[in-house]
Design a protein around this motif. Sequence first.
Motif, PDB file in Angstrom:
ATOM      1  N   ALA A   1       0.833  -1.208   0.000  1.00 50.14           N
ATOM      2  CA  ALA A   1       0.000   0.000   0.000  1.00 50.14           C
ATOM      3  C   ALA A   1       0.864   1.252   0.000  1.00 50.14           C
ATOM      4  O   ALA A   1       0.567   2.236  -0.690  1.00 50.14           O
ATOM      5  CB  ALA A   1      -0.938  -0.012   1.204  1.00 50.14           C
ATOM      6  N   GLU A   2       1.964   1.215   0.757  1.00 47.58           N
ATOM      7  CA  GLU A   2       2.863   2.375   0.793  1.00 47.58           C
ATOM      8  C   GLU A   2       3.514   2.619  -0.563  1.00 47.58           C
ATOM      9  O   GLU A   2       3.804   3.751  -0.931  1.00 47.58           O
ATOM     10  CB  GLU A   2       3.938   2.155   1.866  1.00 47.58           C
ATOM     11  N   SER A   3       3.753   1.546  -1.327  1.00 47.77           N
ATOM     12  CA  SER A   3       4.350   1.727  -2.654  1.00 47.77           C
ATOM     13  C   SER A   3       3.410   2.473  -3.584  1.00 47.77           C
ATOM     14  O   SER A   3       3.848   3.182  -4.485  1.00 47.77           O
ATOM     15  CB  SER A   3       4.719   0.369  -3.259  1.00 47.77           C
ATOM     16  N   PHE A   4       2.082   2.325  -3.367  1.00 52.82           N
ATOM     17  CA  PHE A   4       1.119   3.086  -4.154  1.00 52.82           C
ATOM     18  C   PHE A   4       1.092   4.547  -3.704  1.00 52.82           C
ATOM     19  O   PHE A   4       0.863   5.448  -4.495  1.00 52.82           O
ATOM     20  CB  PHE A   4      -0.285   2.494  -4.005  1.00 52.82           C
TER      21      PHE A   4
ATOM     22  N   ARG B   1      -1.353   7.087 -10.606  1.00 50.17           N
ATOM     23  CA  ARG B   1      -0.054   7.230 -11.246  1.00 50.17           C
ATOM     24  C   ARG B   1       0.064   6.209 -12.363  1.00 50.17           C
ATOM     25  O   ARG B   1      -0.614   5.186 -12.380  1.00 50.17           O
ATOM     26  CB  ARG B   1       1.056   7.018 -10.212  1.00 50.17           C
ATOM     27  N   ALA B   2       0.971   6.469 -13.294  1.00 51.58           N
ATOM     28  CA  ALA B   2       1.148   5.567 -14.426  1.00 51.58           C
ATOM     29  C   ALA B   2       1.699   4.233 -13.951  1.00 51.58           C
ATOM     30  O   ALA B   2       2.712   4.188 -13.246  1.00 51.58           O
ATOM     31  CB  ALA B   2       2.084   6.199 -15.447  1.00 51.58           C
TER      32      ALA B   2
ATOM     33  N   GLU C   1       4.969  -8.033 -19.135  1.00 51.63           N
ATOM     34  CA  GLU C   1       4.396  -9.332 -18.788  1.00 51.63           C
ATOM     35  C   GLU C   1       5.236 -10.031 -17.723  1.00 51.63           C
ATOM     36  O   GLU C   1       4.694 -10.646 -16.790  1.00 51.63           O
ATOM     37  CB  GLU C   1       4.310 -10.204 -20.045  1.00 51.63           C
ATOM     38  N   PHE C   2       6.554  -9.942 -17.863  1.00 48.02           N
ATOM     39  CA  PHE C   2       7.462 -10.554 -16.889  1.00 48.02           C
ATOM     40  C   PHE C   2       7.239  -9.965 -15.496  1.00 48.02           C
ATOM     41  O   PHE C   2       7.139 -10.690 -14.501  1.00 48.02           O
ATOM     42  CB  PHE C   2       8.913 -10.336 -17.342  1.00 48.02           C
ATOM     43  N   LEU C   3       7.159  -8.643 -15.419  1.00 51.16           N
ATOM     44  CA  LEU C   3       6.978  -7.979 -14.125  1.00 51.16           C
ATOM     45  C   LEU C   3       5.584  -8.212 -13.556  1.00 51.16           C
ATOM     46  O   LEU C   3       5.416  -8.330 -12.342  1.00 51.16           O
ATOM     47  CB  LEU C   3       7.245  -6.482 -14.275  1.00 51.16           C
ATOM     48  N   SER C   4       4.584  -8.279 -14.428  1.00 56.46           N
ATOM     49  CA  SER C   4       3.214  -8.513 -13.958  1.00 56.46           C
ATOM     50  C   SER C   4       3.095  -9.869 -13.270  1.00 56.46           C
ATOM     51  O   SER C   4       2.392 -10.002 -12.265  1.00 56.46           O
ATOM     52  CB  SER C   4       2.243  -8.425 -15.140  1.00 56.46           C
ATOM     53  N   ARG C   5       3.800 -10.873 -13.811  1.00 60.69           N
ATOM     54  CA  ARG C   5       3.749 -12.206 -13.192  1.00 60.69           C
ATOM     55  C   ARG C   5       4.351 -12.200 -11.791  1.00 60.69           C
ATOM     56  O   ARG C   5       4.089 -13.099 -10.991  1.00 60.69           O
ATOM     57  CB  ARG C   5       4.488 -13.222 -14.068  1.00 60.69           C
ATOM     58  N   ARG C   6       5.150 -11.184 -11.506  1.00 56.61           N
ATOM     59  CA  ARG C   6       5.770 -11.057 -10.187  1.00 56.61           C
ATOM     60  C   ARG C   6       5.073 -10.012  -9.320  1.00 56.61           C
ATOM     61  O   ARG C   6       5.605  -9.595  -8.294  1.00 56.61           O
ATOM     62  CB  ARG C   6       7.260 -10.724 -10.346  1.00 56.61           C
ATOM     63  N   GLY C   7       3.896  -9.580  -9.739  1.00 53.93           N
ATOM     64  CA  GLY C   7       3.115  -8.645  -8.940  1.00 53.93           C
ATOM     65  C   GLY C   7       3.647  -7.229  -8.945  1.00 53.93           C
ATOM     66  O   GLY C   7       3.285  -6.432  -8.080  1.00 53.93           O
ATOM     67  N   ARG C   8       4.517  -6.881  -9.900  1.00 53.33           N
ATOM     68  CA  ARG C   8       5.062  -5.530  -9.979  1.00 53.33           C
ATOM     69  C   ARG C   8       4.114  -4.659 -10.792  1.00 53.33           C
ATOM     70  O   ARG C   8       3.758  -5.007 -11.906  1.00 53.33           O
ATOM     71  CB  ARG C   8       6.448  -5.531 -10.611  1.00 53.33           C
ATOM     72  N   VAL C   9       3.732  -3.516 -10.244  1.00 53.21           N
ATOM     73  CA  VAL C   9       2.705  -2.671 -10.863  1.00 53.21           C
ATOM     74  C   VAL C   9       3.294  -1.388 -11.443  1.00 53.21           C
ATOM     75  O   VAL C   9       2.980  -1.009 -12.575  1.00 53.21           O
ATOM     76  CB  VAL C   9       1.613  -2.306  -9.830  1.00 53.21           C
ATOM     77  N   PHE C  10       4.154  -0.722 -10.679  1.00 51.32           N
ATOM     78  CA  PHE C  10       4.634   0.592 -11.061  1.00 51.32           C
ATOM     79  C   PHE C  10       6.105   0.551 -11.473  1.00 51.32           C
ATOM     80  O   PHE C  10       6.850  -0.348 -11.070  1.00 51.32           O
ATOM     81  CB  PHE C  10       4.466   1.588  -9.907  1.00 51.32           C
ATOM     82  N   PRO C  11       6.541   1.544 -12.258  1.00 53.12           N
ATOM     83  CA  PRO C  11       7.961   1.588 -12.648  1.00 53.12           C
ATOM     84  C   PRO C  11       8.908   1.565 -11.452  1.00 53.12           C
ATOM     85  O   PRO C  11       9.980   0.970 -11.534  1.00 53.12           O
ATOM     86  CB  PRO C  11       8.065   2.903 -13.432  1.00 53.12           C
TER      87      PRO C  11
END
Length: 333
Positions: free
Chosen positions: A73-76, A95-96, A131-141
Amino acid sequence: MSPIKVPVVEVPVVPVITIFVRHSADCTHQDDETYKRCRCSKHLRWSFGGRQFRKSAKTRTWDTADEVRRKVAESFAQADPKKPIEDVVIVATGRADIPQAVALFVSSKRSQGLDDQVLKKYERELGRLGEFLSRRGRVFPHDISLEELTEFRADWTEQYPSSTTRAKVQERLRGFLRYCYQARMIDRVPELSAIMVDEPPTMPLTDEQYAKLLEVVPTEFPPPKGTRVHALVRLMRYSGLAIRDAVTLERRELRKDKSGVHRVVTDRTKTGTHVSVPIPPDVAEEVLEAIKLNGSPKYIFWHTGTGKPQTAVTNWQHDLRQVFRAAGMPDGH
């Protein structure tokens, strides 16, 4: 009495992140995914931008999973520079995320006038990253880490057998990361180690090879085509243009400057780099003669100026291969 203006502070959208349990086969609480006291693995999920995300909390205890939930949540919310105060209206703004950042980056490249084929490479390669990052739950740059980038390129040797291609792919990836940094989406650019290029560079023709190439042009192509082929070869030699840039060169891009010198003034198709190169008077005369023999009112060598540029380039490549073979250089290009 004029109305009081209420200040507006923008804060990022923070999605609701929930904890759920993936029970083991022998757990007696399989029907309750919110049961806190079992030793089954804990996970997180949330929705953002119309997409569902899941992430392992990498723990079997609910309290530790809750700490992970707070960090996500803090990362958002980490871009929020201010705290809401009394009589301030709070406006939520998103944010993007990584796909949006990629779209913005490609759009900026498109505005530079890059060729569609180059833009497709950016979209394809950065799409794989997303796609690679999405599979690891990464959302933002700002979620992108050096470790994950290193893992992402681990299979490039199989995906891109050429070390030159791998170096180019990494160069485009760095361009995206630099854009994110300049747009304040990330606070630093992860530094990937350089890729060693183990292929010999393409060497230019020797003076003897170049002379032989020009010598065989008239024997392979009689006028007026031979005149145009000869002019194209000499233009590429003295301007340094790639074949696509030379074939699609417009008449207005051959200019005479104040000192009376002809210059090629254009933008490179692949890189968007501006080019302004003087060419010798005799080369300029040949190119001007080629203009008279061309059927297009806009282009110097593209005969029709209609259809796809790649088709015109392919036709010219076929002609040049014929000249190289006749000159005893079947691998020349």
